[in-house]
Design a protein around this motif. Structure first.
Motif, mmCIF file in Angstrom:
data_model
loop_
_atom_site.group_PDB
_atom_site.id
_atom_site.type_symbol
_atom_site.label_atom_id
_atom_site.label_comp_id
_atom_site.label_asym_id
_atom_site.label_seq_id
_atom_site.Cartn_x
_atom_site.Cartn_y
_atom_site.Cartn_z
ATOM 1 N N THR A 122 0.828 -1.203 0.000
ATOM 2 C CA THR A 122 0.000 0.000 0.000
ATOM 3 C C THR A 122 0.862 1.253 0.000
ATOM 4 O O THR A 122 0.593 2.207 -0.743
ATOM 5 C CB THR A 122 -0.930 0.007 1.228
ATOM 6 O OG1 THR A 122 -1.697 -1.202 1.236
ATOM 7 C CG2 THR A 122 -1.861 1.205 1.207
ATOM 8 N N ASN A 140 -8.793 -3.743 0.905
ATOM 9 C CA ASN A 140 -7.995 -4.758 1.579
ATOM 10 C C ASN A 140 -8.842 -6.003 1.836
ATOM 11 O O ASN A 140 -9.990 -5.895 2.269
ATOM 12 C CB ASN A 140 -7.480 -4.213 2.915
ATOM 13 C CG ASN A 140 -6.535 -3.050 2.735
ATOM 14 O OD1 ASN A 140 -5.750 -3.012 1.792
ATOM 15 N ND2 ASN A 140 -6.606 -2.081 3.635
ATOM 16 N N ILE A 163 -5.327 -5.948 9.823
ATOM 17 C CA ILE A 163 -5.751 -5.353 8.555
ATOM 18 C C ILE A 163 -6.999 -4.504 8.749
ATOM 19 O O ILE A 163 -7.139 -3.414 8.169
ATOM 20 C CB ILE A 163 -5.988 -6.445 7.501
ATOM 21 C CG1 ILE A 163 -4.663 -7.063 7.065
ATOM 22 C CG2 ILE A 163 -6.738 -5.884 6.280
ATOM 23 C CD1 ILE A 163 -4.822 -8.294 6.197
ATOM 24 N N THR A 167 -6.981 -0.634 7.935
ATOM 25 C CA THR A 167 -7.890 -0.070 6.934
ATOM 26 C C THR A 167 -8.567 1.184 7.472
ATOM 27 O O THR A 167 -8.682 2.200 6.770
ATOM 28 C CB THR A 167 -8.948 -1.111 6.538
ATOM 29 O OG1 THR A 167 -8.295 -2.254 5.973
ATOM 30 C CG2 THR A 167 -9.930 -0.537 5.520
ATOM 31 N N ARG A 168 -9.024 1.130 8.700
ATOM 32 C CA ARG A 168 -9.676 2.301 9.298
ATOM 33 C C ARG A 168 -8.697 3.456 9.437
ATOM 34 O O ARG A 168 -9.050 4.618 9.210
ATOM 35 C CB ARG A 168 -10.270 1.900 10.647
ATOM 36 C CG ARG A 168 -11.461 0.953 10.502
ATOM 37 C CD ARG A 168 -11.863 0.331 11.815
ATOM 38 N NE ARG A 168 -13.081 -0.470 11.663
ATOM 39 C CZ ARG A 168 -13.389 -1.509 12.425
ATOM 40 N NH1 ARG A 168 -12.568 -1.902 13.391
ATOM 41 N NH2 ARG A 168 -14.520 -2.176 12.210
ATOM 42 N N ALA A 181 -10.504 4.007 1.585
ATOM 43 C CA ALA A 181 -9.985 2.692 1.931
ATOM 44 C C ALA A 181 -11.051 1.900 2.664
ATOM 45 O O ALA A 181 -11.640 2.388 3.634
ATOM 46 C CB ALA A 181 -8.738 2.815 2.795
ATOM 47 N N ASN A 182 -11.289 0.697 2.203
ATOM 48 C CA ASN A 182 -12.255 -0.202 2.820
ATOM 49 C C ASN A 182 -11.689 -1.615 2.811
ATOM 50 O O ASN A 182 -10.683 -1.888 2.138
ATOM 51 C CB ASN A 182 -13.586 -0.175 2.061
ATOM 52 C CG ASN A 182 -14.267 1.175 2.136
ATOM 53 O OD1 ASN A 182 -14.804 1.559 3.164
ATOM 54 N ND2 ASN A 182 -14.235 1.920 1.030
ATOM 55 N N ALA A 183 -12.321 -2.491 3.548
ATOM 56 C CA ALA A 183 -11.885 -3.889 3.584
ATOM 57 C C ALA A 183 -13.066 -4.814 3.391
ATOM 58 O O ALA A 183 -14.207 -4.467 3.707
ATOM 59 C CB ALA A 183 -11.175 -4.205 4.901
ATOM 60 N N ILE A 246 -15.853 -2.163 6.861
ATOM 61 C CA ILE A 246 -15.483 -3.572 6.721
ATOM 62 C C ILE A 246 -16.721 -4.320 6.253
ATOM 63 O O ILE A 246 -17.714 -4.418 6.991
ATOM 64 C CB ILE A 246 -14.989 -4.169 8.053
ATOM 65 C CG1 ILE A 246 -13.987 -3.221 8.740
ATOM 66 C CG2 ILE A 246 -14.391 -5.553 7.811
ATOM 67 C CD1 ILE A 246 -12.769 -2.856 7.921
#
Length: 259
Positions: A122, A140, A163, A167-168, A181-183, A246
């Motif tokens: 990243t 992610n 992770i 991500t947060r 950004a998200n997962a 998430i």
């Protein structure tokens, strides 16, 4: 779903594997140019050959120099990088043991790929994304075990939980720069690995499969294509206000206990 990703370049790690193939097929079907990145260079080439506009690159996400070369090849080929999907990851099959017995070298291998490698990847991929000033997406691939821990795989659980909070943190830091950004937290997904462990006749945990499925309200494993749909959703222009979230794609596994 359908979305217009024409002109976007998506860099997908672990793209030669089962979930990776599901991801790249959905992004490509919606117009994205795909960088098929994998430590398995021949596998990456085979996947790239099935897509309308794709570049295969070899990358070891544990090695910053390898990442530098892969990102440089992406920029040289396409002049941009818009979507990063951090999909590459590993778990352990041979060492399903309690934390007090877990081999230190296996801990380092799993955390080194799943968490450290995601950070390395990243950090480097953001450079062309931010320099262009067009915004971008980081997706992610975490796991439901990062939300609800499971036994006998402590480094995988720890890395996937890491992770989720990473991500947060990315969302807080990158959002003001135009990058969201998200997962995604997949549940049990029908890949070759899970077939070998759970669903094959000689699977290591085949005897536990029926009980395992009873914890999933939909009563079945997911497919790589279903993870691909979730990645497409989070990569689409229409989801631009979703940041730091998430998304569990798990058939209801983490909704609660099935009694």
């Amino acid at each position: 779903m359908r979305s217009d990703l024409t002109g976007k370049v998506a860099f997908v790690t672990g793209a030669a594997g089962g979930i990776g193939r599901g991801i790249v097929s959905r992004l490509a079907a919606n117009g994205a140019s795909i960088v098929v990145a994998d430590i398995n260079e021949e596998g990456a080439r085979q996947v790239a050959a099935t897509l309308p506009d794709a570049l295969a690159v070899a990358v070891d996400i544990r090695d910053p120099e390898s990442i530098d070369r892969a990102v440089a090849a992406t920029v040289a080929a396409y002049g941009r990088l818009d979507i990063l999907v951090n999909n590459a990851g590993v778990n352990t099959h041979a060492h399903r043991v309690d934390v007090d017995a877990f081999p230190i070298e296996e801990w380092h291998r799993i955390v080194g790929i799943d968490l450290d490698g995601l950070f390395f990847m990243t950090r480097r991929a953001l450079a062309p994304m931010l320099a262009a000033g067009r915004g971008g997406r980081v997706v992610n691939i975490a796991s439901v075990v990062g939300l609800a821990a499971m036994r006998l795989q402590s480094p995988f659980v720890a890395a996937k939980a890491g992770i989720i909070h990473l991500t947060r943190s990315m969302a807080l830091e990158l959002g003001p720069k135009g990058v969201v950004a998200n997962a995604i937290a997949p549940g049990s997904i029908m890949t070759e690995g899970t077939k070998a462990l759970f669903y094959g006749a000689n699977g290591q945990f085949q005897a536990k499969t029926q009980a395992f499925m009873q914890h999933i309200p939909l009563g079945r494993p997911g497919t790589p294509e279903e993870i691909g749909e979730a990645v497409l959703f989070l990569s689409a222009p229409e989801s631009g206000y979703i940041n730091g979230q998430i998304l569990a794609v798990d058939g209801g596994w983490t909704a609660g206990y099935m009694m």
